[in-house]
Design an enzyme around this catalytic site. Structure first.
Site, PDB file in Angstrom:
ATOM      1  N   ASP A  54     -30.786  23.607 -58.867  1.00 62.46           N
ATOM      2  CA  ASP A  54     -30.910  24.954 -58.293  1.00 62.46           C
ATOM      3  C   ASP A  54     -31.467  25.876 -59.378  1.00 62.46           C
ATOM      4  OD1 ASP A  54     -28.787  25.618 -59.932  1.00 62.46           O
ATOM      5  OD2 ASP A  54     -27.350  25.959 -58.328  1.00 62.46           O
ATOM      6  N   PHE A  55     -31.429  27.174 -59.163  1.00 66.26           N
ATOM      7  CA  PHE A  55     -32.042  28.088 -60.123  1.00 66.26           C
ATOM      8  C   PHE A  55     -31.044  28.633 -61.139  1.00 66.26           C
ATOM      9  CE2 PHE A  55     -34.735  27.975 -56.452  1.00 66.26           C
ATOM     10  CZ  PHE A  55     -35.997  27.881 -57.001  1.00 66.26           C
ATOM     11  N   ARG A  56     -29.862  29.052 -60.655  1.00 68.78           N
ATOM     12  CA  ARG A  56     -29.006  29.883 -61.500  1.00 68.78           C
ATOM     13  C   ARG A  56     -27.710  29.230 -61.964  1.00 68.78           C
ATOM     14  NH1 ARG A  56     -31.770  32.805 -57.907  1.00 68.78           N
ATOM     15  NH2 ARG A  56     -33.091  34.422 -58.772  1.00 68.78           N
ATOM     16  N   ASN A 127     -35.585  27.693 -49.616  1.00 71.51           N
ATOM     17  CA  ASN A 127     -36.030  26.509 -50.353  1.00 71.51           C
ATOM     18  C   ASN A 127     -37.483  26.168 -50.058  1.00 71.51           C
ATOM     19  OD1 ASN A 127     -33.436  26.511 -51.223  1.00 71.51           O
ATOM     20  ND2 ASN A 127     -32.758  24.796 -49.962  1.00 71.51           N
ATOM     21  N   ASP A 129     -38.583  23.023 -50.787  1.00 74.26           N
ATOM     22  CA  ASP A 129     -38.648  21.564 -50.924  1.00 74.26           C
ATOM     23  C   ASP A 129     -38.972  20.836 -49.623  1.00 74.26           C
ATOM     24  OD1 ASP A 129     -36.177  21.708 -49.520  1.00 74.26           O
ATOM     25  OD2 ASP A 129     -35.022  21.650 -51.389  1.00 74.26           O
ATOM     26  N   HIS A 146     -39.279  31.898 -48.450  1.00 70.22           N
ATOM     27  CA  HIS A 146     -40.003  31.929 -49.716  1.00 70.22           C
ATOM     28  C   HIS A 146     -41.179  30.949 -49.699  1.00 70.22           C
ATOM     29  CE1 HIS A 146     -36.228  33.777 -51.830  1.00 70.22           C
ATOM     30  NE2 HIS A 146     -36.835  34.601 -51.008  1.00 70.22           N
TER      31      HIS A 146
END
Ligand code: OAD
Ligand code: ZN
Length: 373
Positions: A54-56, A127, A129, A146
């Site tokens: 993930d990002f964070r 996402n 993906d 996004h």
């Protein structure tokens, strides 16, 4: 959202619609109220068990692991201004994240199951993906807020770029350029970068949360607007279920919010079990298995989710390094610097790749750090 965020969670608050603030009460609500308009809102956390960081998340998130690129902020890798100057870090990452190499998770199959049951109004995802599609959810049920890797175009003249060419470029670790000869602009997947507008589909579907009779939020920190405001559009009295590692975005502040804190896959399995869908969910997920034989090796020890994610992040860092064509001399310099932990001087990689801090390198090149010890 800001106001909701600051509201203390008081689990003793009596729900107004549900019988209790738990999964069983949600299931009872679905069955007794004939719920058919569920909105689902997700982020990177539903794909981590597939091996996509993930990002964070503090150690395994992409942003913590991108500190080594010449980025002032790790988010810059998704910044359109930065991309114009230097598209290489993004393409190094795209090489890793490109769809096709990951299998959907149980959480993805759970969303498909909601659709199969005729209960899904809309699925909102941050996402890129494409795993929802891979899990069988039809495109018109998904709002890719996004964007995604599904299509791409020139950032200057907007001419679409062919899919096969794109696939090849990304696989070869090359930066694609516009097919219009006099343009030669940079090509970018139709992913929404910071500083870019969300796709029309987001704005067209933005009123759907208001029509929902149940909201499920999974695997997102709800830290990027305007997506983060979507759960707030659900009407008061509409139960909102959060399935996430931790509490986010003020979920829990309304009397009919239900917090299922922990792993998404475990959460949806619990949900499915309470609905009596346990076997259907597993069967649906099994359909996404590209290699059923792999599952026969059940006696072999299976690495934990965190171990798998750590392995994936290490592999990703190695591939990014390869894609960015680090020279042997540079690697030598990195090793030397990593051998001097007290010194915090930045290393000048080259004029294009900019400055690289030692701390960042330790994070992303654990294999180099190990070699240097
Ligand atoms: P984040 O990385 O910000 O948040 C992921 C959330 O999922 C965190 O709260 C994690 O604790 C949680 N999580 C991770 N693994 C989990 C698991 N197995 N089970 C349950 N929870 C888990 O990712 P997003 O919210 O998707 O935007 O980030 C939003 C946007 O920020 C992305 O779409 C991207 C990024 O910058 C752009 O690039 C424009
Ligand atoms: Zn062009």
């Amino acid at each position: 959202m800001g106001n909701e965020e600051s509201t203390m969670v008081d689990d003793s608050t009596r729900p107004s619609v549900l019988e209790g603030r738990n999964m069983e009460a949600v299931v009872k609500y679905i069955k007794e109220r004939d719920v058919k308009r569920i909105v689902v809102m997700v982020g990177a956390g539903i794909s981590t068990s597939a091996g996509i960081p993930d990002f964070r998340s503090p150690d395994t998130g992409l942003y913590a692991n991108l500190a080594f690129l010449d980025l002032e902020e790790p988010e810059d890798v998704f910044d359109i201004g930065f991309f114009r100057d230097n598209p290489k870090p993004f393409y190094a990452l795209a090489h890793e994240l490109y769809p096709g190499r990951y299998r959907p998770t149980v959480a993805h199959s759970f969303i498909k199951l909601l659709y199969d049951k005729g209960l899904l109004l809309k699925h909102f995802t941050q996402n890129i993906d494409c795993l929802e599609r891979q899990a069988g959810l039809p495109g018109d049920m998904i709002v890719e807020a996004h964007g995604s890797f599904a299509t791409q175009r020139c950032i200057e003249c907007k001419t679409p770029y062919p899919d096969e060419e794109m696939q090849k470029k990304v696989q070869d670790g090359e930066v694609p350029h516009c097919t219009v000869p006099q343009c030669n602009g940079l090509v970018k997947p139709d992913i929404v970068f910071f500083g870019e507008a969300l796709p029309p589909s987001f704005f067209e579907s933005r009123d759907l949360p208001e029509q929902a009779d149940l909201c499920i939020v999974m695997g997102t920190s709800l830290s990027v607007q305007p997506f983060a405001s979507l759960p707030g559009f659900c009407r008061p009295g509409v139960p909102r279920v959060l399935i996430n590692m931790q509490r986010v975005g003020g979920l829990g502040s309304r009397p009919d919010d239900v917090l299922i804190l922990g792993d998404c896959d475990a959460g949806v399995r619990k949900f499915a079990k309470a609905m009596g869908w346990e076997e259907e969910l597993e069967a649906l997920w099994e359909e996404t298995n590209p290699d059923p034989k792999a599952r026969e090796a059940e006696n072999e020890p299976v690495p934990s989710r965190d171990e798998r994610l750590r392995q994936e992040v290490d592999r990703l860092a190695e591939d990014v390094e390869r894609t960015l064509n680090m020279t042997d001399a540079y690697q030598q310099l990195v090793r030397e610097k990593l051998g001097e932990p007290s010194e915090s001087t930045a290393i000048k990689a080259d004029s294009k790749e900019g400055e690289v801090s030692q701390e960042g390198l330790n994070h992303v090149f654990p294999h180099l750090a190990r070699k240097s010890r």
